[in-house]
Design a protein around this motif. Sequence first.
Motif, short mmCIF file in Angstrom:
data_model
loop_
_atom_site.label_atom_id
_atom_site.label_comp_id
_atom_site.label_asym_id
_atom_site.label_seq_id
_atom_site.Cartn_x
_atom_site.Cartn_y
_atom_site.Cartn_z
N GLY A 19 0.44 -1.13 0.00
CA GLY A 19 -0.19 -0.08 -0.17
C GLY A 19 0.57 1.39 -0.14
O GLY A 19 0.35 2.21 0.36
N THR A 20 1.74 1.42 -0.17
CA THR A 20 3.05 3.05 -0.13
C THR A 20 2.49 3.83 -1.30
O THR A 20 2.26 5.18 -0.68
CB THR A 20 3.96 2.20 -1.17
N TRP A 21 1.20 3.21 -2.58
CA TRP A 21 0.98 4.55 -2.65
C TRP A 21 -0.42 4.41 -2.92
O TRP A 21 -1.10 5.73 -3.32
CB TRP A 21 1.09 4.28 -4.49
N ARG A 22 -1.13 4.16 -1.28
CA ARG A 22 -2.36 4.04 -1.47
C ARG A 22 -2.50 5.80 -1.20
O ARG A 22 -2.07 5.74 0.19
CB ARG A 22 -2.98 3.37 -0.70
N PRO A 23 -3.42 5.85 -1.53
CA PRO A 23 -3.24 7.73 -0.81
C PRO A 23 -4.37 7.01 0.35
O PRO A 23 -5.96 6.95 0.43
CB PRO A 23 -4.23 8.32 -1.63
N GLU A 24 -4.14 7.79 1.42
CA GLU A 24 -5.01 7.51 3.60
C GLU A 24 -5.29 9.29 3.26
O GLU A 24 -4.16 10.58 2.87
CB GLU A 24 -4.38 6.51 3.98
N GLU A 25 -6.03 9.66 4.47
CA GLU A 25 -5.86 11.04 5.37
C GLU A 25 -5.48 11.39 5.79
O GLU A 25 -4.39 10.53 6.54
CB GLU A 25 -7.65 11.04 5.51
N GLY A 26 -3.99 12.35 5.76
CA GLY A 26 -2.70 12.48 6.28
C GLY A 26 -1.84 11.70 6.06
O GLY A 26 -0.64 12.16 6.85
N LYS A 27 -1.38 10.94 4.60
CA LYS A 27 -0.59 10.63 4.54
C LYS A 27 0.55 11.01 3.64
O LYS A 27 -0.25 11.15 2.45
CB LYS A 27 -0.73 9.22 3.83
N VAL A 28 1.87 11.40 3.37
CA VAL A 28 2.50 11.55 2.65
C VAL A 28 2.99 10.85 1.91
O VAL A 28 3.67 10.17 1.75
CB VAL A 28 3.35 12.28 3.79
N LEU A 29 2.20 10.36 0.60
CA LEU A 29 2.78 9.82 -0.62
C LEU A 29 4.51 9.99 -0.96
O LEU A 29 4.51 11.63 -0.91
CB LEU A 29 2.01 9.80 -1.95
N PRO A 30 4.95 9.22 -1.78
CA PRO A 30 6.18 9.80 -2.11
C PRO A 30 6.81 10.23 -3.27
O PRO A 30 5.56 10.67 -4.03
CB PRO A 30 7.36 7.90 -2.73
N PRO A 31 7.48 11.01 -3.74
CA PRO A 31 7.06 11.67 -4.79
C PRO A 31 7.00 11.38 -5.98
O PRO A 31 8.29 9.74 -6.26
CB PRO A 31 8.69 12.28 -4.97
N VAL A 32 6.47 11.67 -6.67
CA VAL A 32 6.38 10.71 -8.24
C VAL A 32 7.29 10.54 -8.78
O VAL A 32 8.12 11.73 -9.64
CB VAL A 32 5.76 11.07 -8.65
N PRO A 33 8.39 9.38 -9.55
CA PRO A 33 9.38 9.05 -9.85
C PRO A 33 8.75 9.71 -11.71
O PRO A 33 7.73 9.49 -12.60
CB PRO A 33 9.54 7.96 -9.79
N ASP A 63 -7.78 -8.18 4.91
CA ASP A 63 -6.84 -7.92 5.02
C ASP A 63 -6.16 -8.48 4.76
O ASP A 63 -4.23 -8.73 4.13
CB ASP A 63 -6.60 -7.71 6.86
N GLU A 64 -6.54 -9.91 4.03
CA GLU A 64 -5.82 -11.23 3.35
C GLU A 64 -5.29 -10.14 1.54
O GLU A 64 -4.68 -11.24 1.14
CB GLU A 64 -6.17 -12.20 3.38
N LEU A 65 -6.16 -9.66 1.64
CA LEU A 65 -5.50 -9.16 -0.22
C LEU A 65 -5.45 -8.14 -0.12
O LEU A 65 -5.55 -6.98 0.74
CB LEU A 65 -7.33 -9.12 -0.34
N ASP A 66 -4.63 -7.88 -0.91
CA ASP A 66 -4.07 -6.34 -1.19
C ASP A 66 -4.49 -5.56 -2.43
O ASP A 66 -5.62 -6.12 -3.07
CB ASP A 66 -1.85 -6.45 -1.39
N ASP A 67 -4.25 -4.92 -2.74
CA ASP A 67 -4.66 -3.44 -3.85
C ASP A 67 -4.14 -4.20 -5.14
O ASP A 67 -3.26 -3.85 -5.57
CB ASP A 67 -3.91 -2.46 -4.16
N LEU A 68 -5.17 -4.65 -6.08
CA LEU A 68 -4.99 -5.74 -6.86
C LEU A 68 -4.78 -4.49 -8.15
O LEU A 68 -5.35 -3.41 -8.34
CB LEU A 68 -6.11 -6.34 -7.46
N VAL A 69 -3.93 -5.11 -9.27
CA VAL A 69 -3.62 -3.76 -10.36
C VAL A 69 -4.91 -4.01 -11.37
O VAL A 69 -4.84 -5.41 -11.40
CB VAL A 69 -2.63 -4.61 -11.00
N ILE A 70 -5.02 -2.95 -11.28
CA ILE A 70 -6.81 -3.45 -12.31
C ILE A 70 -6.85 -3.37 -14.03
O ILE A 70 -7.30 -2.99 -14.97
CB ILE A 70 -8.01 -3.22 -11.78
#
Length: 464
Positions: free
Chosen positions: A124-138, A170-177
């Motif tokens: 979930g590194t790139w999953r946006p959440e309230e108050g979360k700072v995402l990494p810089p876009v490469p 919680d067993e399921l990660d965010d699927l690439v669609i």
Amino acid sequence: MSKTRTRFAPSPTGFIHLGNIRSALYPWAFARATGGDFILRIEDTDLERSSQAAVDVILEGMAWLGLTHDEGPFYQMQRMPRYKEVLAQMQAQGLVYPCYMSVAELDALRERQMAAKLKPRYDGTWRPEEGKVLPPVPEGVQPVLRFRNPQGGSVVWDDKVKGRVEVSNDELDDLVIARPDGTPTYNFCVVVDDMDMGITHVIRGDDHVNNTPRQINILRALGQEPPVYAHLPTVLNEQGEKMSKRNGAKPVTQFRDEGFLPDAMVNYLARLGWSHGDDEIFSRAQFLEWFDLDHLGRSAAQFDEAKLRWVNAQHLKAMADDALAPLVAEQLARRGIQADERLAAICGLFKDRCDTTVALADWAARFYTDDAVQPSAEDRAQHLTPAVMPAVAALADRLEQLTSWDKPSIAAAIKEVLAAHGLKMPQLAMPVRVLVMGTPQTPSLDAVLALASQQKILARLRSA
């Protein structure tokens, strides 16, 4: 209750075999049994492995087995604009997000997780959440799109084969669609197809069961209630391995070429995972009358060619001679033999001895070729003895005198020769069969002789 709508959605990446086609039989049968619709979908998004030849075998195999579809075939590659439309809607609703994690980063993450004895999954590194700072876009990196899988709680469904199935979110990660080039992935395409086509029941192999909780979550995110699921156990080959082309499975159409009857195949396939009491042999109409999802088996079924041949033999025996004749004529035509009006009677005479139309054509061919089937040295030595040959010659002479070439006249001639030479029927019939048909075992001798031409019989009797 809404009208039943089922589907068969094969991938044309290999020739369809019996294990695959059973996953078409049950949804077809359920649709027919409930007055619903059966939809055919070709999942051809794997461009490297999909082929038109494989599509042709799917269509030919289903047509041969009589598994007619009400809608389709729909090809996923032709539905790309629709998938992208739904993707755009989901982006607008915040249901998906771009992920810039590279393949190398994902591999490194999985290695760390496995080293720590954790289940490898996207974190979930790139999953946006309230108050979360995402990494810089490469720079210069095209992202994949990931589905925001619900967090907490479980996905639960009552599977018609497996019973209640519960999977923690919680067993399921965010699927690439969607891939970096924007093309949607399999699990997403399936969901959009099932939604658009109003599928009420998904009856498919249990190799898809791990996809189901993900597909249910995407469907619900799109405001849809999931269909009823039935995940069928695997079909094993005769060695107990999963049936596959890699393990020597034959294309469905090969069974047609080998002389199996479509109704017998439907009967046999139906019993590979479903039952109606102890009934082993049944017609297509009976199958559709009886079929439901409550009697699907939970354990893997094993293919058994000997059992298939037995089932085919029962259907062959029960089939009307005039319905069987065209199928045998097809087999003869492949050998360059043109059948005639005698074929239905030949089928009636020999079908009890055969397990395929190929075996029946082997018998029939003996009536349509000038060269007699050569008996084995053993049969020749055993049956064509000096003691009996005078009687065989006498029978040839007596048959030559017949002005009516029919079963009663031939029977009378045989009876006369037996009386004149003091023989019993087997003593004369066996050598005559060996000369005429190449084997000592045939149906009633007078019936066999009556179906062949008088000249041909005389030539063969005098060839010894």
